[in-house]
Design a protein around this motif. Structure first.
Motif, PDB file in Angstrom:
ATOM      1  N   LEU A  28     -10.854   9.520   5.982  1.00 34.78           N
ATOM      2  CA  LEU A  28     -11.807   8.926   6.918  1.00 34.78           C
ATOM      3  C   LEU A  28     -11.836   9.742   8.200  1.00 34.78           C
ATOM      4  CD1 LEU A  28     -13.616   6.541   7.875  1.00 34.78           C
ATOM      5  CD2 LEU A  28     -11.508   5.361   8.511  1.00 34.78           C
ATOM      6  N   GLY A  29     -13.031  10.103   8.634  1.00 37.17           N
ATOM      7  CA  GLY A  29     -13.180  10.811   9.898  1.00 37.17           C
ATOM      8  C   GLY A  29     -12.407  12.113   9.963  1.00 37.17           C
ATOM      9  N   GLY A  30     -12.334  12.837   8.843  1.00 37.35           N
ATOM     10  CA  GLY A  30     -11.632  14.110   8.818  1.00 37.35           C
ATOM     11  C   GLY A  30     -10.115  13.989   8.746  1.00 37.35           C
ATOM     12  N   ARG A  31      -9.609  12.779   8.603  1.00 38.37           N
ATOM     13  CA  ARG A  31      -8.159  12.562   8.514  1.00 38.37           C
ATOM     14  C   ARG A  31      -7.794  11.980   7.160  1.00 38.37           C
ATOM     15  NH1 ARG A  31      -5.279   9.576  13.080  1.00 38.37           N
ATOM     16  NH2 ARG A  31      -3.596  10.561  11.972  1.00 38.37           N
ATOM     17  N   ARG A  32      -6.557  12.228   6.766  1.00 40.60           N
ATOM     18  CA  ARG A  32      -6.035  11.649   5.525  1.00 40.60           C
ATOM     19  C   ARG A  32      -4.947  10.644   5.905  1.00 40.60           C
ATOM     20  NH1 ARG A  32      -3.060  15.369   1.214  1.00 40.60           N
ATOM     21  NH2 ARG A  32      -1.340  15.132   2.664  1.00 40.60           N
ATOM     22  N   TYR A  33      -5.104   9.411   5.400  1.00 39.17           N
ATOM     23  CA  TYR A  33      -4.142   8.343   5.636  1.00 39.17           C
ATOM     24  C   TYR A  33      -3.434   8.043   4.324  1.00 39.17           C
ATOM     25  CZ  TYR A  33      -6.943   7.600   9.846  1.00 39.17           C
ATOM     26  OH  TYR A  33      -7.611   7.758  11.035  1.00 39.17           O
ATOM     27  N   GLU A  34      -2.114   8.116   4.326  1.00 37.12           N
ATOM     28  CA  GLU A  34      -1.314   7.916   3.117  1.00 37.12           C
ATOM     29  C   GLU A  34      -0.775   6.490   3.048  1.00 37.12           C
ATOM     30  OE1 GLU A  34      -0.670  10.122   0.682  1.00 37.12           O
ATOM     31  OE2 GLU A  34      -1.620  11.836   1.646  1.00 37.12           O
ATOM     32  N   HIS A  35      -0.623   5.961   1.876  1.00 36.78           N
ATOM     33  CA  HIS A  35       0.038   4.680   1.619  1.00 36.78           C
ATOM     34  C   HIS A  35      -0.573   3.523   2.408  1.00 36.78           C
ATOM     35  CE1 HIS A  35       2.893   7.149  -0.472  1.00 36.78           C
ATOM     36  NE2 HIS A  35       3.135   7.826   0.631  1.00 36.78           N
ATOM     37  N   GLU A  36      -1.890   3.467   2.437  1.00 38.02           N
ATOM     38  CA  GLU A  36      -2.586   2.398   3.147  1.00 38.02           C
ATOM     39  C   GLU A  36      -2.628   1.161   2.255  1.00 38.02           C
ATOM     40  OE1 GLU A  36      -3.490   3.120   6.529  1.00 38.02           O
ATOM     41  OE2 GLU A  36      -2.130   4.658   5.761  1.00 38.02           O
ATOM     42  N   LYS A  37      -2.265   0.028   2.814  1.00 40.52           N
ATOM     43  CA  LYS A  37      -2.143  -1.203   2.023  1.00 40.52           C
ATOM     44  C   LYS A  37      -3.512  -1.846   1.788  1.00 40.52           C
ATOM     45  CE  LYS A  37       0.215  -5.528   1.613  1.00 40.52           C
ATOM     46  NZ  LYS A  37       0.708  -6.681   2.278  1.00 40.52           N
ATOM     47  N   ILE A  38      -3.757  -2.164   0.528  1.00 40.92           N
ATOM     48  CA  ILE A  38      -4.977  -2.876   0.158  1.00 40.92           C
ATOM     49  C   ILE A  38      -4.674  -4.369   0.172  1.00 40.92           C
ATOM     50  CG2 ILE A  38      -6.625  -3.319  -1.700  1.00 40.92           C
ATOM     51  CD1 ILE A  38      -6.262  -0.400  -2.507  1.00 40.92           C
ATOM     52  N   ARG A  39      -5.540  -5.138   0.832  1.00 41.00           N
ATOM     53  CA  ARG A  39      -5.343  -6.588   0.901  1.00 41.00           C
ATOM     54  C   ARG A  39      -6.057  -7.291  -0.250  1.00 41.00           C
ATOM     55  NH1 ARG A  39      -6.982  -9.501   6.288  1.00 41.00           N
ATOM     56  NH2 ARG A  39      -5.243  -8.227   7.000  1.00 41.00           N
ATOM     57  N   LEU A  55     -11.649   6.986  -1.004  1.00 43.63           N
ATOM     58  CA  LEU A  55     -10.450   6.214  -1.288  1.00 43.63           C
ATOM     59  C   LEU A  55      -9.892   6.678  -2.627  1.00 43.63           C
ATOM     60  CD1 LEU A  55      -8.951   3.551  -0.195  1.00 43.63           C
ATOM     61  CD2 LEU A  55     -10.227   2.393  -1.986  1.00 43.63           C
ATOM     62  N   GLU A  56      -8.579   6.858  -2.704  1.00 43.84           N
ATOM     63  CA  GLU A  56      -7.921   7.226  -3.962  1.00 43.84           C
ATOM     64  C   GLU A  56      -6.855   6.198  -4.294  1.00 43.84           C
ATOM     65  OE1 GLU A  56      -6.058  11.040  -3.828  1.00 43.84           O
ATOM     66  OE2 GLU A  56      -7.959  12.116  -3.857  1.00 43.84           O
ATOM     67  N   LEU A  57      -6.876   5.733  -5.525  1.00 41.64           N
ATOM     68  CA  LEU A  57      -5.813   4.888  -6.059  1.00 41.64           C
ATOM     69  C   LEU A  57      -5.065   5.715  -7.099  1.00 41.64           C
ATOM     70  CD1 LEU A  57      -7.632   1.496  -6.704  1.00 41.64           C
ATOM     71  CD2 LEU A  57      -5.964   1.985  -4.931  1.00 41.64           C
ATOM     72  N   HIS A  58      -3.756   5.682  -7.032  1.00 34.80           N
ATOM     73  CA  HIS A  58      -2.922   6.403  -7.999  1.00 34.80           C
ATOM     74  C   HIS A  58      -2.233   5.362  -8.869  1.00 34.80           C
ATOM     75  CE1 HIS A  58      -3.131  10.390  -5.922  1.00 34.80           C
ATOM     76  NE2 HIS A  58      -3.647   9.579  -5.027  1.00 34.80           N
ATOM     77  N   GLU A  59      -2.601   5.327 -10.117  1.00 32.13           N
ATOM     78  CA  GLU A  59      -2.034   4.376 -11.072  1.00 32.13           C
ATOM     79  C   GLU A  59      -1.129   5.125 -12.037  1.00 32.13           C
ATOM     80  OE1 GLU A  59      -2.350   0.936 -11.317  1.00 32.13           O
ATOM     81  OE2 GLU A  59      -3.169   1.235  -9.321  1.00 32.13           O
ATOM     82  N   SER A  60       0.088   4.643 -12.181  1.00 29.47           N
ATOM     83  CA  SER A  60       1.042   5.281 -13.088  1.00 29.47           C
ATOM     84  C   SER A  60       1.512   4.278 -14.121  1.00 29.47           C
ATOM     85  CB  SER A  60       2.257   5.793 -12.316  1.00 29.47           C
ATOM     86  OG  SER A  60       1.856   6.786 -11.428  1.00 29.47           O
TER      87      SER A  60
END
Length: 137
Positions: A31-42, A65-70
């Protein structure tokens, strides 16, 4: 802190098109040229997601938005393009505007299995089906 209901049905009163479910996962947000890691989804719906946190952003701004599913035998990265529709002190509401077929099927599965009212959610999928076909062409 008040307890949140696990399922919030779509209705005219709350202006939501799709039912939401609680979704306890984290995501990567661009978002806005920045990468935010481990952002909590409500919470999550097939139409959008609420991401907790404080962001310098404006309604209408586009983000990724990226979700990583393992799983036990495989992993999957799901990518979504979204538009900011609401900003409040503790997060942003995002409306999905583009995603691949795998991401759409994942959303359907998560919402259906997390819902207290799967019949209503399944009806929402059927109502949205023609739009989903157009988006993947």
């Amino acid at each position: 802190m008040p307890r949140q209901a696990p399922y919030i049905p779509a209705s005219e009163e709350n202006r939501r098109r799709f039912s939401r479910v609680l979704f306890n996962r984290t995501a990567r947000l661009y978002l806005g040229g920045r990468r935010y890691e481990h952002e909590k989804i409500r919470n999550l719906s097939i139409g959008g997601v609420f991401v907790e946190g404080q962001y310098k952003a404006n309604p209408g701004e586009i983000c990724e938005l990226e979700l990583h599913e393992s799983g036990r035998h495989s992993s999957l990265i799901l990518r979504f393009t979204a538009r900011i529709v609401r900003i409040i002190d503790d997060g942003v509401a995002l409306e999905f505007i583009d995603m691949g077929p795998d991401a759409y099927m994942f959303l359907q599965t998560m919402v259906l299995y997390s819902s207290d009212d799967p019949y209503t959610v399944a009806q929402e999928f059927l109502d949205d089906f023609p739009a989903a076909l157009q988006d993947t062409r």
